[in-house]
Design an enzyme around this catalytic site. Structure first.
Site, mmCIF file in Angstrom:
data_model
loop_
_atom_site.group_PDB
_atom_site.id
_atom_site.type_symbol
_atom_site.label_atom_id
_atom_site.label_comp_id
_atom_site.label_asym_id
_atom_site.label_seq_id
_atom_site.Cartn_x
_atom_site.Cartn_y
_atom_site.Cartn_z
ATOM 1 N N GLU A 1 -7.237 0.808 -4.717
ATOM 2 C CA GLU A 1 -7.306 0.752 -3.254
ATOM 3 C C GLU A 1 -8.662 0.275 -2.724
ATOM 4 O O GLU A 1 -8.703 -0.584 -1.839
ATOM 5 C CB GLU A 1 -6.941 2.117 -2.660
ATOM 6 C CG GLU A 1 -5.442 2.381 -2.745
ATOM 7 C CD GLU A 1 -5.077 3.851 -2.544
ATOM 8 O OE1 GLU A 1 -5.917 4.626 -2.073
ATOM 9 O OE2 GLU A 1 -3.934 4.213 -2.875
ATOM 10 N N ASP B 1 -12.919 5.980 2.358
ATOM 11 C CA ASP B 1 -11.498 5.971 2.750
ATOM 12 C C ASP B 1 -11.019 7.381 3.076
ATOM 13 O O ASP B 1 -10.836 8.210 2.184
ATOM 14 C CB ASP B 1 -10.679 5.363 1.590
ATOM 15 C CG ASP B 1 -9.177 5.276 1.902
ATOM 16 O OD1 ASP B 1 -8.733 5.878 2.897
ATOM 17 O OD2 ASP B 1 -8.462 4.596 1.141
ATOM 18 N N LYS C 1 2.898 11.281 -3.627
ATOM 19 C CA LYS C 1 1.813 10.645 -4.376
ATOM 20 C C LYS C 1 0.913 11.686 -5.061
ATOM 21 O O LYS C 1 0.261 11.398 -6.056
ATOM 22 C CB LYS C 1 0.998 9.791 -3.406
ATOM 23 C CG LYS C 1 0.010 8.847 -4.031
ATOM 24 C CD LYS C 1 -0.580 7.947 -2.956
ATOM 25 C CE LYS C 1 -1.694 7.068 -3.469
ATOM 26 N NZ LYS C 1 -2.220 6.199 -2.409
ATOM 27 N N ASP D 1 0.886 -1.171 0.000
ATOM 28 C CA ASP D 1 0.000 0.000 0.000
ATOM 29 C C ASP D 1 0.917 1.212 0.000
ATOM 30 O O ASP D 1 1.553 1.519 1.000
ATOM 31 C CB ASP D 1 -0.889 -0.015 1.253
ATOM 32 C CG ASP D 1 -1.654 1.306 1.452
ATOM 33 O OD1 ASP D 1 -1.620 2.171 0.553
ATOM 34 O OD2 ASP D 1 -2.278 1.454 2.514
HETATM 35 P P1 ADP Z 1 -2.822 7.362 3.727
HETATM 36 O O1 ADP Z 1 -3.437 6.172 3.076
HETATM 37 O O2 ADP Z 1 -3.374 8.659 3.230
HETATM 38 O O3 ADP Z 1 -1.345 7.346 3.714
HETATM 39 P P2 ADP Z 1 -3.685 6.312 6.349
HETATM 40 O O4 ADP Z 1 -4.883 5.547 5.948
HETATM 41 O O5 ADP Z 1 -2.523 5.541 6.835
HETATM 42 O O6 ADP Z 1 -3.249 7.364 5.235
HETATM 43 O O7 ADP Z 1 -4.137 7.334 7.468
HETATM 44 C C1 ADP Z 1 -3.250 8.221 8.055
HETATM 45 C C2 ADP Z 1 -4.028 9.217 8.853
HETATM 46 O O8 ADP Z 1 -4.754 8.551 9.876
HETATM 47 C C3 ADP Z 1 -3.145 10.238 9.536
HETATM 48 O O9 ADP Z 1 -3.672 11.537 9.331
HETATM 49 C C4 ADP Z 1 -3.249 9.852 10.994
HETATM 50 O O10 ADP Z 1 -3.110 10.973 11.852
HETATM 51 C C5 ADP Z 1 -4.642 9.290 11.051
HETATM 52 N N1 ADP Z 1 -4.847 8.445 12.229
HETATM 53 C C6 ADP Z 1 -4.172 7.318 12.570
HETATM 54 N N2 ADP Z 1 -4.602 6.862 13.769
HETATM 55 C C7 ADP Z 1 -5.558 7.726 14.187
HETATM 56 C C8 ADP Z 1 -6.381 7.831 15.358
HETATM 57 N N3 ADP Z 1 -6.271 6.966 16.360
HETATM 58 N N4 ADP Z 1 -7.256 8.863 15.444
HETATM 59 C C9 ADP Z 1 -7.347 9.759 14.449
HETATM 60 N N5 ADP Z 1 -6.611 9.723 13.335
HETATM 61 C C10 ADP Z 1 -5.727 8.730 13.193
HETATM 62 MG MG MG Z 2 -4.611 4.976 2.113
#
Ligand code: ADP
Ligand code: MG
Length: 627
Positions: free
Chosen positions: A178, A201, A79, A16
């Site tokens: 995704e 998402d 990205k 991912d």
């Molecule tokens: P991406 O696919 O865009 O890289 P993710 O799906 O990994 O992102 O999500 C990352 C986001 O999720 C970040 O903004 C992070 O702060 C948020 N995040 C992770 N854990 C928590 C939580 N417990 N509460 C709120 N937001 C969260």
């Molecule tokens: Mg993502």
């Protein structure tokens, strides 16, 4: 192909490649797993740092930390640039970090130390890092991968992602959408033909919603909408700016915190902003699980620390407009797909930001149903990529040849009911889970009784094991314990109970019991369940209705205490007599009467509930100085 080559299925990893975080995994012994790096972390920041004098690029947490002091040498959210050309909206998207520039061929890239770096190269660095994590964990060379991209990526963006994989020394076997990956991880491919599902998402920097339809085992994207400028990072920024405002003396800092003047977001140095942003991010994560958190920035001014309690309601008021922006996009996706919310078989939440309770609530409201949050939101896309990779390499092909669970597996819940987690005839290996919370304030824990059988009441099924999970003290409904059942290819049932608030895990292994049941006993259980079907059903319905009654009575007395004053006599009478009827029906043990009484009482409290919600909104607005 040589003889040896045929024996050994070559590893294909799933990646991912996220805007803010990336993950990698592989199918191991028939089971999809994610791989941790040397620090034990399964998530890698999608950030690249370019050192001086041509030193090798650094990827991940280390690069992310350097962005504060050496922003011009770090590249984040690459990205957003990949496969884009000058003139694309992306140009305006820079959020600090290395300078975005246009290459000689009109494509977008970044410039570090006067060197132009293409997004293919920067993403390639991240992919190479993920490949290395896999190689270190698996101790074999890895050459092939499945990589995920957003459903809205066009050909150029997909092609560039593929090139990034090649840059990293990977043969890209498939570029996977995704939402499709997420749907695979949620096991939605097991739904019937033509099932439609929505994938919501909300990640770090972007929001995507997709409507998929299952056609001959393959997901088709019916519609997709999104916002490339909407995600958890924006929530961090809003909270950081708000915290900075609190330091400015415009807010009132409680307790030991000194009132600091003259700060304010605009006036802060990049380093200061970095510290406040970091504190805001941490607070945000905490607020997904607790109703208040303490923000503490030590040595903020000399040896004075900044300290402030932040309430979840304060945070929610800040981000509500942000979260509300997802509503219109979801509606558009539904319209494009020509569907109504009721047409969907399932709505799944994906992306780390869907851990935020307000996001879950809004998403539930949009689609008019409880969304499925059974998977780790930040791991589902990666898991789906791994599953797809496993199907391609053949590592998952065995799945169909494997056993099924002879009887349902589940746990006992309120009212002594059997709550099935893995139904009878589930193909193994399998995994499924559910979230549980505390039914009463300060409940010290819950007892988990693992059951096997087809009967409605827990006591009529077989107990495979019993264990306890502790809750952190807190108000009713604040605990969040996920219970996950996992049966591996050998039929070993492992039960994982994770307190998502404290991160504490409890793992219980039940050997073979899950599949080792004699045919005769299975027959017996099934014939009994048929024989008692009618009584069982009645008993279940009674247990459910009476649990609902108790919840209603509880809620009504609380609400009357809080807002009883604004009701007129007729309304108050409707509610109190409704409650009395519920109590009478409970005493009488009359199921039909109880169900009717519940419905009446529920309806009678509508006005009261609306008033309470309105009050909460007004309070939130008042806190933000809007009224
Ligand atoms: P991406 O696919 O865009 O890289 P993710 O799906 O990994 O992102 O999500 C990352 C986001 O999720 C970040 O903004 C992070 O702060 C948020 N995040 C992770 N854990 C928590 C939580 N417990 N509460 C709120 N937001 C969260
Ligand atoms: Mg993502």
């Amino acid at each position: 192909m040589t003889w040896e080559g045929m024996n050994e299925a070559e590893v294909i990893i799933g990646i991912d490649l996220g805007t803010t975080q990336s993950l990698v995994g592989v199918v191991d012994a028939g089971f999809p797993i994610l791989l941790a790096d040397g620090q034990g972390s399964r998530m890698t920041r999608s950030v690249v740092y370019y050192g001086r004098d041509g030193a090798a690029a650094v990827v991940g947490g280390e690069a992310w930390r350097r962005r504060v002091t050496e922003g011009e040498r770090t590249v984040a959210s690459v990205k957003r640039l990949i496969g884009r050309r000058a003139g694309d909206a992306a140009m305006a998207e820079g959020k600090g970090g290395a300078r975005v520039a246009v290459g000689s061929d009109g494509s977008l890239g970044v410039v570090v130390d006067g060197v132009w770096r293409s997004p293919v190269e920067v993403s390639g660095e991240i992919l190479r890092h993920m490949k290395e994590i896999a190689e270190a964990a698996l101790e074999v060379p890895v050459r092939r991968a499945v990589i995920t991209v957003p459903a809205y990526f066009n050909d150029a963006q997909r092609q560039a992602t593929k090139e990034a994989g090649q840059w990293a020394g990977l043969q890209v076997e498939r570029i996977l959408n995704e939402p499709t990956a997420a749907a695979l991880a949620f096991g939605l491919d097991k739904l019937g033909e033509r099932s439609r599902v929505a994938v919501y998402d909300l990640g770090g920097g972007t929001f995507d919603v997709s409507i998929l339809e299952l056609n001959e085992g393959i997901f088709q994207v019916l519609a997709t909408h999104g916002d490339t400028q909407l995600g958890g990072d924006d929530a961090d920024l809003l909270l950081a700016e708000w915290l900075a405002g609190q330091m400015d003396g415009t807010g009132h800092s409680a307790g030991e915190s000194p009132l600091l003047t003259g700060a304010g977001w605009e006036a802060m140095s990049p380093q200061e902003r970095g510290r406040v942003l970091e504190a805001a991010g941490e607070a945000k994560h905490g607020l997904s699980f607790s109703h208040e958190v303490e923000v503490r920035i030590p040595f903020w001014r000399g040896n004075l620390s900044f300290v402030r309690m932040v309430q979840r309601s304060e945070f929610e008021a800040l981000i509500l407009p942000l979260v509300e922006r997802t509503r219109g996009l979801c509606r558009k996706a539904l319209v494009d797909a020509g569907l109504k919310p009721e047409d969907l078989k399932s709505v799944v939440l994906v992306g780390g930001s869907t851990r935020i309770p307000l996001v879950r609530q809004v998403a539930g409201g949009i689609f008019g149903r409880e969304p499925d949050t059974s998977q780790h939101p930040d791991e589902t896309v990666a898991l789906g990529a791994v599953i797809q990779a496993g199907m391609l390499s053949g590592a998952l092909r065995q799945m169909v040849l494997l056993d099924v669970t002879p009887l349902s597996l589940g746990i006992e819940t309120f009212g002594g009911l059997m709550n099935v987690i893995l139904p009878r005839n589930t193909i193994i290996p399998a995994r499924a889970g559910e979230m549980f919370t505390n039914a009463v304030t300060d409940q010290p824990g819950m007892r988990i009784r693992v059951l096997q059988g087809e009967r409605e009441m827990a006591r009529d099924n077989w107990t495979l094991g019993v264990f306890d999970v502790d809750f952190e003290k807190g108000p009713k409904g604040s605990a969040r314990v996920g219970v996950q059942f996992e049966i591996d290819a050998d039929g070993i049932l492992t039960i994982l109970a994770r307190d998502t608030k404290t991160g504490q895990d409890k793992v219980v292994e039940i050997r073979h019991a899950a599949v080792d049941v004699t045919e005769a006993k299975v027959e017996e259980m099934i014939s009994q369940s048929v024989e008692h079907a009618f009584d069982d059903m009645t008993e279940r319905q009674w247990a459910e209705a009476s649990t609902k009654s108790r919840e209603l009575l509880d809620a009504v007395s609380g609400a009357l205490r809080q807002a009883g004053d604004i009701l007129d006599d007729t309304e108050r009478h409707r509610i109190t007599s409704g409650a009395a009827e519920v109590e009478l029906a409970l005493e009488a043990g009359d199921l039909r009467r109880l169900k009717a009484a519940n419905t009446t009482l529920d309806a009678a409290t509508e006005t009261l509930a609306a008033v309470l919600v309105e009050r909460a909104m007004e309070e939130a607005m008042a806190r933000r100085g809007l009224v």
